[in-house]
Scaffold this motif. Structure first.
Motif, PDB file in Angstrom:
ATOM      1  N   LYS A   1       0.814  -1.225   0.000  1.00 17.38           N
ATOM      2  CA  LYS A   1       0.000   0.000   0.000  1.00 17.38           C
ATOM      3  C   LYS A   1       0.847   1.273   0.000  1.00 17.38           C
ATOM      4  N   ALA A   2       2.145   1.087   0.225  1.00 13.11           N
ATOM      5  CA  ALA A   2       3.007   2.259   0.446  1.00 13.11           C
ATOM      6  C   ALA A   2       3.018   3.241  -0.729  1.00 13.11           C
ATOM      7  N   ILE A   3       3.054   2.700  -1.944  1.00 11.72           N
ATOM      8  CA  ILE A   3       3.126   3.596  -3.110  1.00 11.72           C
ATOM      9  C   ILE A   3       1.854   4.423  -3.213  1.00 11.72           C
ATOM     10  N   SER A   4       0.704   3.727  -3.176  1.00 17.44           N
ATOM     11  CA  SER A   4      -0.557   4.469  -3.337  1.00 17.44           C
ATOM     12  C   SER A   4      -0.821   5.394  -2.156  1.00 17.44           C
ATOM     13  N   ASN A   5      -0.271   5.053  -0.970  1.00 14.87           N
ATOM     14  CA  ASN A   5      -0.441   5.931   0.192  1.00 14.87           C
ATOM     15  C   ASN A   5       0.532   7.111   0.197  1.00 14.87           C
ATOM     16  N   GLY A   6       1.417   7.148  -0.804  1.00 13.86           N
ATOM     17  CA  GLY A   6       2.380   8.252  -0.861  1.00 13.86           C
ATOM     18  C   GLY A   6       3.434   8.183   0.236  1.00 13.86           C
ATOM     19  N   GLU A   7       3.730   6.958   0.714  1.00  8.90           N
ATOM     20  CA  GLU A   7       4.729   6.836   1.777  1.00  8.90           C
ATOM     21  C   GLU A   7       6.149   6.745   1.235  1.00  8.90           C
ATOM     22  N   LEU A   8       6.258   6.496  -0.074  1.00 14.61           N
ATOM     23  CA  LEU A   8       7.596   6.411  -0.667  1.00 14.61           C
ATOM     24  C   LEU A   8       8.011   7.776  -1.189  1.00 14.61           C
ATOM     25  N   THR A   9       9.273   8.088  -0.984  1.00 12.18           N
ATOM     26  CA  THR A   9       9.833   9.315  -1.554  1.00 12.18           C
ATOM     27  C   THR A   9      11.214   8.982  -2.100  1.00 12.18           C
ATOM     28  N   LEU A  10      11.800   9.955  -2.763  1.00 13.18           N
ATOM     29  CA  LEU A  10      13.161   9.765  -3.252  1.00 13.18           C
ATOM     30  C   LEU A  10      14.064  10.836  -2.661  1.00 13.18           C
ATOM     31  N   ASP A  11      15.254  10.415  -2.247  1.00 10.72           N
ATOM     32  CA  ASP A  11      16.318  11.355  -1.939  1.00 10.72           C
ATOM     33  C   ASP A  11      17.261  11.348  -3.137  1.00 10.72           C
ATOM     34  N   TYR A  12      18.027  12.414  -3.262  1.00  9.47           N
ATOM     35  CA  TYR A  12      18.911  12.528  -4.422  1.00  9.47           C
ATOM     36  C   TYR A  12      20.318  12.865  -3.950  1.00  9.47           C
ATOM     37  N   GLN A  13      21.273  12.036  -4.341  1.00  8.73           N
ATOM     38  CA  GLN A  13      22.654  12.292  -3.938  1.00  8.73           C
ATOM     39  C   GLN A  13      23.483  12.720  -5.142  1.00  8.73           C
ATOM     40  N   PRO A  14      24.155  13.886  -5.027  1.00  5.43           N
ATOM     41  CA  PRO A  14      24.946  14.355  -6.164  1.00  5.43           C
ATOM     42  C   PRO A  14      26.147  13.459  -6.448  1.00  5.43           C
ATOM     43  N   ILE A  15      26.457  13.335  -7.723  1.00  8.54           N
ATOM     44  CA  ILE A  15      27.676  12.679  -8.184  1.00  8.54           C
ATOM     45  C   ILE A  15      28.453  13.767  -8.927  1.00  8.54           C
ATOM     46  N   VAL A  16      29.698  13.967  -8.535  1.00 13.04           N
ATOM     47  CA  VAL A  16      30.431  15.117  -9.062  1.00 13.04           C
ATOM     48  C   VAL A  16      31.737  14.704  -9.735  1.00 13.04           C
ATOM     49  N   ARG A  17      32.179  15.575 -10.624  1.00 11.93           N
ATOM     50  CA  ARG A  17      33.465  15.362 -11.274  1.00 11.93           C
ATOM     51  C   ARG A  17      34.568  15.523 -10.232  1.00 11.93           C
ATOM     52  N   ALA A  18      35.427  14.505 -10.137  1.00 10.75           N
ATOM     53  CA  ALA A  18      36.451  14.495  -9.084  1.00 10.75           C
ATOM     54  C   ALA A  18      37.381  15.706  -9.212  1.00 10.75           C
ATOM     55  N   ARG A  19      37.643  16.093 -10.424  1.00 14.30           N
ATOM     56  CA  ARG A  19      38.596  17.165 -10.723  1.00 14.30           C
ATOM     57  C   ARG A  19      38.131  18.519 -10.191  1.00 14.30           C
ATOM     58  N   ASN A  20      36.839  18.844 -10.396  1.00 14.09           N
ATOM     59  CA  ASN A  20      36.410  20.214 -10.100  1.00 14.09           C
ATOM     60  C   ASN A  20      35.089  20.334  -9.325  1.00 14.09           C
ATOM     61  N   GLY A  21      34.501  19.211  -8.938  1.00 16.02           N
ATOM     62  CA  GLY A  21      33.282  19.271  -8.132  1.00 16.02           C
ATOM     63  C   GLY A  21      32.013  19.575  -8.915  1.00 16.02           C
ATOM     64  N   GLU A  22      32.106  19.618 -10.226  1.00 18.78           N
ATOM     65  CA  GLU A  22      30.907  19.880 -11.040  1.00 18.78           C
ATOM     66  C   GLU A  22      29.879  18.755 -10.846  1.00 18.78           C
ATOM     67  N   ILE A  23      28.631  19.149 -10.552  1.00 20.19           N
ATOM     68  CA  ILE A  23      27.580  18.135 -10.375  1.00 20.19           C
ATOM     69  C   ILE A  23      27.116  17.684 -11.752  1.00 20.19           C
ATOM     70  N   THR A  24      27.324  16.415 -12.046  1.00 16.71           N
ATOM     71  CA  THR A  24      26.932  15.910 -13.365  1.00 16.71           C
ATOM     72  C   THR A  24      25.667  15.064 -13.305  1.00 16.71           C
ATOM     73  N   GLU A  25      25.390  14.502 -12.129  1.00 13.13           N
ATOM     74  CA  GLU A  25      24.175  13.701 -12.004  1.00 13.13           C
ATOM     75  C   GLU A  25      23.733  13.603 -10.551  1.00 13.13           C
ATOM     76  N   PHE A  26      22.489  13.176 -10.374  1.00 15.96           N
ATOM     77  CA  PHE A  26      21.980  12.853  -9.040  1.00 15.96           C
ATOM     78  C   PHE A  26      21.499  11.408  -9.074  1.00 15.96           C
ATOM     79  N   GLU A  27      21.848  10.654  -8.037  1.00 17.19           N
ATOM     80  CA  GLU A  27      21.320   9.295  -7.924  1.00 17.19           C
ATOM     81  C   GLU A  27      20.070   9.322  -7.058  1.00 17.19           C
ATOM     82  N   ALA A  28      18.978   8.785  -7.586  1.00 18.25           N
ATOM     83  CA  ALA A  28      17.723   8.704  -6.838  1.00 18.25           C
ATOM     84  C   ALA A  28      17.777   7.494  -5.906  1.00 18.25           C
TER      85      ALA A  28
END
Ligand code: C2E
Ligand code: MG
Ligand code: MG
Ligand code: MG
Length: 284
Positions: free
Chosen positions: A33-60
């Motif tokens: 029931k969790a999905i239909s009850n809206g109990e699930l959410t997503l957090d997003y963690q940045p993945i960055v270029r090691a050289r300069n810290g540029e955020i290239t993606e977020f992992e859900a």
């Protein structure tokens, strides 16, 4: 004899085992029931270029806020979802939600239009015959170009049916999404299989990163994975980067991308816009 066996049988009702089984059954029912009850959410963690810290993606990363038990970690509910098949609707929800969120970052938060979103996909999902067409439909529906989506698949899927997996990877590649092998280095898959997988990225398991400075051999592992990835034209991401010393070493080893608490923890969607504006504390 029969009587003894019967008694032994009763001894199986260990109260602690019973409690575990009950909890699991309960979680299974609630997850339905969790999905239909809206109990699930997503957090997003940045993945960055090691050289300069540029955020290239977020992992859900999926989060379940259980009405009574509070936050249930994905390490607990994802396996249940996989075994029960609930991972199918859950996984589709994750992709749809992540793609919609990505669009909002670009439309409203000034994110780079080439910012990618990474989602985790498990074996049960890959085994679905219509998996690729379902992904394609969601990309269409959310107005997402395939190249802006990265699908992370843990290395252990290769333990089950490597040939079928290689075909699935090829179909996903053909669709145009990007592919990453997750938790690389701890599983069973051999280099021979890796050579045949059309993946863009190898994500080195955080275990190896945690050993930097402790075990010299683990630096050797990272170094050789980077070397192999280079010659295969793949990029390397290191997960679980927690210290400056680890980051410094990974830069020395010429790793492309880093992810971990040092850079940023997984963020609720409300915190992403600010992180996009401010960047992450990784100085060149
Ligand atoms: P993963 O895909 O390898 O994700 C990375 C995990 O490492 C995440 O745990 C993240 O919060 C954690 N992490 C990130 N940086 C650090 C760090 O610096 N130190 C430490 N100690 N940990 C760090 P999380 O969110 O608990 O997720 C655990 C696993 O659950 C994921 O591992 C993934 O395999 C699975 N998972 C999460 N969301 C989904 C989903 O939507 N679908 C599927 N199929 N699996 C998911
Ligand atoms: Mg992952
Ligand atoms: Mg991982
Ligand atoms: Mg991992």
């Amino acid at each position: 004899q029969a009587k003894t066996a019967g008694k032994a049988g009763f001894a199986l009702f260990d109260p602690s085992m019973n409690a575990q089984a009950v909890e699991r059954l309960e979680l299974e029912g609630d997850l339905r029931k969790a999905i239909s009850n809206g109990e699930l959410t997503l957090d997003y963690q940045p993945i960055v270029r090691a050289r300069n810290g540029e955020i290239t993606e977020f992992e859900a990363l999926a989060r379940w806020s259980h009405p009574r038990l509070g936050l249930v970690p994905p390490t607990k509910f994802i396996p249940i979802a996989e075994e029960t098949g609930l991972i199918i609707p859950l996984g589709l929800w994750v992709l749809r939600e992540a793609c919609a969120e990505r669009r909002r970052w670009i439309a409203d938060a000034g994110a780079n239009p080439d910012l990618m979103i990474a989602v985790n996909v498990s074996l049960t999902q890959l085994r679905q015959p219509n998996f690729v067409s379902q992904i394609s439909a969601i990309l269409h529906e959310t107005g997402t170009e395939p190249r802006h989506v990265k699908i992370e698949i843990t290395e252990t899927v290769m333990m089950f049916d490597a040939e079928a997996m290689i075909e699935k990877f090829a179909a996903l590649k053909h669709l145009g999404v990007r592919l990453a092998i997750d938790d690389f280095g701890t599983g069973y898959s051999s280099i021979a299989y890796l050579l045949r997988l059309p993946v863009n990225t190898v994500k080195i398991d955080r275990f190896f990163i945690s050993q930097i400075g402790r075990q010299r051999e683990d630096e050797v592992v990272i170094r050789s994975i980077v070397g192999m990835a280079r010659s295969l034209g793949m990029e390397v991401t290191c997960e679980g980067v927690e210290t400056e010393a680890q980051l410094a070493m990974l830069r020395k080893l010429d790793v492309d991308f880093v992810q971990g608490y040092l850079i940023a923890k997984p963020l609720p969607p409300t915190a992403v816009a600010q992180t996009l504006r401010q960047g992450v504390p990784v100085t060149p």
